[in-house]
Design a protein around this motif. Structure first.
Motif, PDB file in Angstrom:
ATOM      1  N   GLN A 115      45.054  22.084  17.308  1.00 25.98           N
ATOM      2  CA  GLN A 115      44.415  22.235  16.006  1.00 25.98           C
ATOM      3  C   GLN A 115      42.903  22.061  16.086  1.00 25.98           C
ATOM      4  O   GLN A 115      42.155  22.633  15.281  1.00 25.98           O
ATOM      5  CB  GLN A 115      45.021  21.239  15.012  1.00 25.98           C
ATOM      6  N   SER A 131      46.110  27.345  19.747  1.00 31.01           N
ATOM      7  CA  SER A 131      46.914  26.615  18.772  1.00 31.01           C
ATOM      8  C   SER A 131      48.382  27.038  18.858  1.00 31.01           C
ATOM      9  O   SER A 131      49.292  26.201  18.809  1.00 31.01           O
ATOM     10  CB  SER A 131      46.372  26.867  17.360  1.00 31.01           C
ATOM     11  N   TYR A 164      51.085  22.718   7.605  1.00 24.98           N
ATOM     12  CA  TYR A 164      50.220  21.773   8.300  1.00 24.98           C
ATOM     13  C   TYR A 164      50.075  20.489   7.495  1.00 24.98           C
ATOM     14  O   TYR A 164      50.073  19.378   8.032  1.00 24.98           O
ATOM     15  CB  TYR A 164      48.866  22.454   8.498  1.00 24.98           C
TER      16      TYR A 164
END
Length: 468
Positions: free
Chosen positions: A70, A234, A176
């Motif tokens: 991230q 990611s 997320y």
């Protein structure tokens, strides 16, 4: 800076949690003990024995894998946010209205699919949703440098890519914000939030500056490939991340409209949360009115280079990093509840610096840096506090829908504001449009200024009865 939830986000604290306190030591429920989990190198809870002190996430390999992926993704998104407007303004000679339409396309998905996305995500494994979202974003962005290299790039291509990336981002962000409880222990949620938010602010600082430099060296279309690379990193990190989230049982699923309504009802039945959403949505709307015109103001009216534009954004973002570090200390000193109206005063008042800078070009650079610094600091103070409150009062089964409901409101207003900004910029001009946005942001704080926050020190730890 938007409070993206709020969310300023966009640019908010990146994780929603279960209904435990996020403050250090805020474990609720029966006395428990922690045992080692060989898969992650971390610990998990059982229901007997004394409570052991929590271990640092620096020793949790699973979280570090997630965090590293991230970090790259956040860095790449900052380059993308600079490169696409530069591409539109300097290469495709976009008008004010076209810039407004492009900004609207980037956030329209929160208005169009935000609510059903929350209900869908609550039915799915969130890590898998994020993996697919990263893949879609990488593929869509790759089309822009390819079309430019072929000499075929047009504004409608930018609109289309912005829409596709925006839809993928809705699914990524809502997931997320809800995945952290399945990656770390309840007592580590605050630490995880702090690490993710600090990383986001570092990306805010370094991303625009490096992005501006890259644009100057290899041109905006190819700078976007850097973002593609970070999304692929990611993607890979998420493949190697493990989570403890079970899939929701089919018998626990209601009709989709009922589940959407359940999320909305939860958000708007809680009186404190309702006021916070009002301030965030109003601020985001008028902030979008102002900042949509910012690339045209900086690149055309002031004649700054993309590199200088990136430096302004980077220096301003230092305030966000300091805010992420300082917020726990400020909250302990002033209290959670009072932090909400005080921080909202800060980001509302400092918004006036933007049109003032437009009117006094000779001091525009330092004013814009100051506006970004103070705005980022106060937005982080606000977001850390209000998202922590939301984390405590939201039942786990409603996390995705709560997130999506709030994003629908506080980000859903942004595409409307972006189109309005483009129309106002065409009709009244850039500076007048910025003034309208600044005055509107001053009004945004009223929702939390006139309310019970001043009479409290801490916000509730559990869901209010009216919100059940």
């Amino acid at each position: 800076m938007s409070q993206s939830d709020a969310d300023g986000t966009d640019r908010d604290v990146i994780a929603e949690a279960r209904a435990e306190s996020e403050r250090p030591g805020g474990l609720a429920g029966p006395v428990s003990e922690w045992r080692n989990d060989d898969r992650t190198g971390d610990t998990r809870v059982t229901d007997s024995g004394p409570t052991a002190p929590p271990r640092s996430l620096w020793r949790d390999r699973n979280f570090l894998t997630f965090w590293s992926g991230q970090a790259f993704s956040q860095f790449g998104s900052q380059i993308q946010e600079l490169a696409i407007p530069v591409l539109a303004v300097l290469i495709l000679n976009a008008t004010e209205l076209q810039v407004g339409m492009l900004s609207a396309a980037g956030v329209a998905a929160f208005l169009v699919v935000g609510l059903p996305a929350g209900a869908w995500i609550d039915r799915m494994r969130k890590r898998r949703v994020m993996i697919w979202a990263d893949a879609v974003r990488a593929v869509a962005l790759t089309a822009l440098p390819l079309l430019w290299w072929l000499g075929a790039l047009q504004m409608w291509h930018l609109y289309a890519v912005a829409l596709i990336v925006g839809v993928a981002t809705v699914f990524f962000d809502v997931s997320y914000q809800s995945i952290i409880p399945s990656l770390v222990r309840p007592a580590q949620i605050a630490e995880a939030n702090g690490k993710l938010q600090a990383t986001y602010e570092v990306a805010n600082i370094t991303g625009p500056g490096i992005g501006g430099w890259l644009i100057g060296i290899i041109a905006a279309p190819f700078a976007i490939l850097t973002t593609v690379g970070t999304y692929l990193i990611s993607f890979a990190a998420l493949l190697f991340t493990r989570d403890d989230e079970p899939e929701r049982a089919p018998e626990d699923r209601a009709p989709i409209l009922h589940e959407i309504w359940e999320g909305l009802r939860f958000v708007f039945a809680e009186k404190l949360l309702r006021r916070i959403v009002g301030t965030t949505a109003t601020s985001n709307f008028f902030n979008m009115v102002s900042t949509t015109m910012l690339p045209i103001f900086l690149l055309r009216e002031l004649g700054l280079s993309p590199a200088s534009m990136g430096v302004i954004f980077s220096l301003g973002a230092v305030g966000g990093l300091i805010g992420a570090v300082a917020t726990p200390h400020i909250v302990r000193w002033l209290g959670e509840a009072r932090s909400i109206p005080l921080s909202s005063i800060g980001f509302s008042v400092v918004a006036v610096f933007l049109p003032v800078a437009a009117m006094v070009p000779s001091i525009a650079f330092p004013l814009l840096v100051a506006q970004g610094f103070v705005g980022s600091f106060t937005v982080l103070w606000y977001n850390v506090t209000q998202v922590t409150f939301r984390q405590r009062i939201t039942p786990p089964r409603l996390l995705g829908r709560m997130n999506a409901s709030i994003r629908f409101v506080v980000w859903g207003v942004m595409p409307i504001a972006a189109v309005l900004s483009g129309a106002l910029g065409t009709w009244l001009g850039v500076v007048a449009t910025m003034w309208i946005g600044a005055v509107g942001q001053l009004l945004a704080a009223l929702f939390v200024l006139i309310g019970p926050f001043w009479s409290m020190r801490d916000l509730p730890d559990t869901e209010a009865p009216s919100a059940r």
